[in-house]
Design a protein around this motif. Structure first.
Motif, short mmCIF file in Angstrom:
data_model
loop_
_atom_site.label_atom_id
_atom_site.label_comp_id
_atom_site.label_asym_id
_atom_site.label_seq_id
_atom_site.Cartn_x
_atom_site.Cartn_y
_atom_site.Cartn_z
N LEU A 1 0.82 -1.22 0.00
CA LEU A 1 0.00 0.00 0.00
C LEU A 1 0.85 1.27 0.00
N TYR A 2 2.09 1.17 0.49
CA TYR A 2 2.96 2.35 0.46
C TYR A 2 3.35 2.71 -0.97
N PRO B 1 -1.02 2.83 -3.40
CA PRO B 1 -2.01 3.15 -2.36
C PRO B 1 -3.45 2.82 -2.77
N THR B 2 -3.74 2.74 -4.06
CA THR B 2 -5.11 2.42 -4.47
C THR B 2 -5.21 0.97 -4.93
N ASP C 1 -11.46 -1.83 -0.75
CA ASP C 1 -11.78 -0.94 0.38
C ASP C 1 -11.83 -1.65 1.73
N PRO D 1 -8.17 -1.54 4.33
CA PRO D 1 -7.43 -0.28 4.44
C PRO D 1 -6.13 -0.51 5.21
N PHE D 2 -5.20 0.44 5.10
CA PHE D 2 -3.91 0.31 5.77
C PHE D 2 -4.07 0.06 7.26
N SER D 3 -5.05 0.74 7.87
CA SER D 3 -5.21 0.64 9.33
C SER D 3 -5.45 -0.81 9.76
N ARG E 1 -2.35 -2.93 9.22
CA ARG E 1 -1.32 -2.68 10.23
C ARG E 1 -1.68 -3.33 11.55
N MET E 2 -2.96 -3.25 11.93
CA MET E 2 -3.28 -3.83 13.24
C MET E 2 -3.14 -5.35 13.22
N GLY F 1 -14.22 -5.00 11.22
CA GLY F 1 -14.40 -3.74 11.94
C GLY F 1 -14.57 -3.86 13.44
N TYR G 1 -12.82 -3.60 16.30
CA TYR G 1 -11.62 -3.19 17.01
C TYR G 1 -11.94 -1.89 17.71
N ARG H 1 -12.28 4.18 18.25
CA ARG H 1 -13.21 3.21 17.64
C ARG H 1 -12.83 2.93 16.19
N ALA I 1 -9.73 3.39 14.94
CA ALA I 1 -8.30 3.11 14.85
C ALA I 1 -7.57 4.12 13.97
N ASP J 1 -3.88 3.93 13.55
CA ASP J 1 -3.23 2.90 12.76
C ASP J 1 -2.83 3.41 11.37
N CYS J 2 -3.07 4.70 11.11
CA CYS J 2 -2.48 5.37 9.94
C CYS J 2 -1.79 6.67 10.35
N PHE K 1 1.56 6.25 8.14
CA PHE K 1 1.00 6.18 6.78
C PHE K 1 0.29 7.47 6.41
N GLY L 1 -1.86 6.87 -6.71
CA GLY L 1 -0.56 7.17 -6.12
C GLY L 1 -0.63 7.92 -4.81
N ARG L 2 -1.82 8.25 -4.34
CA ARG L 2 -1.96 9.01 -3.10
C ARG L 2 -2.52 8.10 -2.02
N HIS L 3 -1.94 8.17 -0.81
CA HIS L 3 -2.44 7.35 0.29
C HIS L 3 -3.93 7.59 0.49
N GLN L 4 -4.68 6.52 0.66
CA GLN L 4 -6.13 6.63 0.77
C GLN L 4 -6.61 6.54 2.22
N PRO M 1 -10.03 5.74 4.44
CA PRO M 1 -11.36 5.14 4.22
C PRO M 1 -12.49 6.12 4.53
#
Lengths: 439, 149
Positions: A33-34, A37-38, A42, A45-47, A50-51, A108, A110, B56, B58, B61-62, B72, B109-112, B114
């Protein structure tokens, strides 16, 4: 293997390896994703990636520690485990809780703070698992021989459980929240986990080198002493910029700069013991992992930690990819490798598979280690550049990121090599392979 | 290992020393807790609710908050000031809320980020949380270079 109850360790090691694989695969997704990124749907997601990456890491390391303890405790205490059945039940509870947490994250479920995203009922489950474990081990220790290794190990494990309780304290005051969040995170990895690591290494040194226990135990006290004398007040290096008083910049800088000492002592310890030891142990791969562990921990936790721990430097580097570089090499060197050393030492015995395939295992050592080192180097360059662009030149976060693409591609490459190493490692332990006759 | 250091001496140094440093640490933390209550204790109910929204979903986490979290996405400890909230509070509030509502950008190319489908109330609470964090004295962190790039 002298004691029947040591066999429960096998379950823990295999469980840990499956989570290790999940950890590095989700690491790959995050690294992807770094650079793209797209590139992922959906629901990933990175979050969430990562968790899962960080939680799987922590859980497999703990599962490994549990397994290591169940393996070495009977030999150290010279008695069977208090209850192998309880140990098995504890494993399945822990494994199922971990699996439920990961699946829940994808949907979801968390809530919390970094590394502590588990829903409340999972956190309570973790406490129950820890209590089962500590009860079982403490009862074993009480009825058996008390060695320095087993005492320090059990002390470290009690510390892990005790400091985890701060996971339940989450006040609205964000400064207090952060201060005590570090009581879990820092006092674990720069405190009591070092006790666990040093005692596992000490056990391996006795077994692999044949050096006198008396010598090893004196070293162990010195190492864990250095770890806690520097590590406890070293917590101050997390108290620089979170709303805490300015005096932490002095305390944190001085004490955390000294946190390199226990890791240096571990390098001297493992190499001196290997040099002095008269034993020609057939498991050369386990010795390679043990020596590698102390060396990479020294660089990852010690040197890479020192690079950005002084307050005037950390003022600029804090919260950049420098932290990520340090985090990767430190966790790998100190805590992944000590587990992999023990797995390599114990699994052939647990699977009744001596002699075993050491060549593949040693290849996995070099490939995995090269992968993580390369990843760390790439992130270090990314972090230095990011620090300069953002904190000196005044670029915005996104503008700075746009300059780092090359390093993120290199990091992803390092990640692919690491995953290859992990697969080879798992293969070398679990597959029968081409057994080589060792005298 | 030096001959004159006996095992029992090493043991006593380890246990005694660790206890010594832990007691000092607890004392300093206790002092810092008092300081932290002065520095960050004035948190409104809405800002506290905003902190729960942050947890809630997170967000850490970015993003980082005071440099802690994942790397991120941008640091948000002083995002309120970056949006000019000290000069034009309503404008900054609206800008932050509409930014969050408009995610993801799906720009190649851009970090997304949500789409979290936050309610208007949750968005206001989150903004109140950022106002709260912007008031905390972080020893002048993050650095604010004069020359914008």
């Amino acid at each position: 293997m002298k004691y029947e109850s040591q066999k429960v360790a096998k379950l823990y090691f295999i469980g840990a390896l499956t989570l290790f694989l999940a950890q590095v695969l989700f690491g790959l997704l995050g690294g992807f994703l770094y650079v793209m990124p797209t590139g992922l749907p959906d629901f990933l997601p990175f979050s969430v990636i990562r968790m899962i990456h960080t939680n799987a890491l922590v859980v497999w390391l703990l599962m490994g520690f549990f397994g290591c303890t169940y393996y070495l405790l009977p030999e150290e205490t010279e008695t069977e485990l208090f209850s192998p059945a309880l140990a098995k039940l504890q494993f399945w509870l822990f494994y199922i809780a971990a699996g439920a947490a990961v699946v829940g994250y994808l949907f979801g479920y968390y809530n919390g703070r970094s590394y502590l995203e588990q829903p409340l009922y999972i956190k309570v489950g973790i406490v129950v698992v820890a209590l089962m474990f500590l009860f079982n081990c403490s009862m074993t220790l009480l009825k058996g021989r008390k060695t320095v290794i087993s005492n320090i190990l059990i002390l470290g494990l009690w510390g892990i459980a005790l400091f985890f309780l701060f996971a339940f304290y989450n006040p609205a005051n964000v400064i207090l929240d952060k201060m005590f969040w570090w009581w879990v995170v820092h006092l674990w990895v720069e405190g009591v986990w070092e006790l666990v690591m040093a005692s596992i290494l000490a056990f391996l040194m006795i077994k692999l080198t044949g050096v006198d226990r008396e010598v090893v135990e004196k070293w162990l006290y010195v190492i864990v002493g250095l770890a806690l004398f520097t590590g406890i007040l070293g917590t101050g290096h997390h108290y620089y910029w979170i709303g805490t008083p300015g005096y932490w910049q002095w305390i944190g800088s001085v004490f955390s700069a000294l946190e390199i000492l226990p890791f240096f002592a571990m390098v001297i310890f493992t190499f001196t013991m290997t040099y002095k030891g008269g034993r020609d142990h057939p498991n050369k791969a386990a010795l390679l992992w043990s020596l590698g562990c102390s060396v990479i921990a020294f660089f990852g936790a010690g040197v890479w930690g020192f690079l950005h721990t002084l307050a005037p430097i950390n003022y600029y580097t804090h919260g950049t990819q420098i932290t990520a570089a340090h985090g990767h090499l430190a966790f790998y060197g100190a805590y992944a490798m000590v587990n992999l050393a023990m797995f390599t030492y114990a699994m052939p015995q647990l699977l009744n598979r001596e002699p075993y395939n050491q060549v593949l295992n040693m290849w996995s050592f070099w490939i995995m280690t090269s992968g993580v080192v390369f990843m760390t180097a790439a992130l270090t360059f990314a972090g230095v550049l990011q620090t300069h662009l953002q904190r000196v030149m005044g670029f915005t976060y996104m503008d700075a990121q746009a300059q780092l693409g090359l390093f993120y591609w290199m990091r992803l490459g390092g990640g692919v090599v690491t995953v290859t190493g992990v697969l080879l490692f798992i293969g070398s332990l679990l597959l029968p392979g081409s057994a080589r006759k060792v005298r | 290992m030096a001959e004159h250091l006996t095992k029992s001496a090493a043991r006593n140094i380890f246990y005694g020393g660790s206890l010594f440093f832990f007691v000092i640490f607890v004392g300093l933390v206790a002092q810092s807790v008092h300081y932290a209550i002065d520095n960050g204790g004035k948190i409104s109910a809405s800002a506290a609710a905003g902190k729960r929204v942050w947890e809630r979903h997170a967000c850490f986490d970015c993003h980082t908050l005071f440099g802690e979290g994942a790397r991120f996405a941008p640091e948000l400890g002083k995002v309120w000031l970056r949006y000019g909230g000290d000069k034009d509070p309503q404008g900054a509030r609206d800008a932050l809320k509409s930014w969050i509502r408009s995610q993801p950008t799906r720009i190649e190319g851009r970090h997304q980020m949500p789409q979290f489908n936050l309610t208007d109330q949750e968005l206001d609470e989150l903004v109140d949380f950022f106002i709260y964090t912007s008031t905390i004295n972080t020893q002048n962190w993050p650095p604010q270079p004069k020359t914008a790039g």
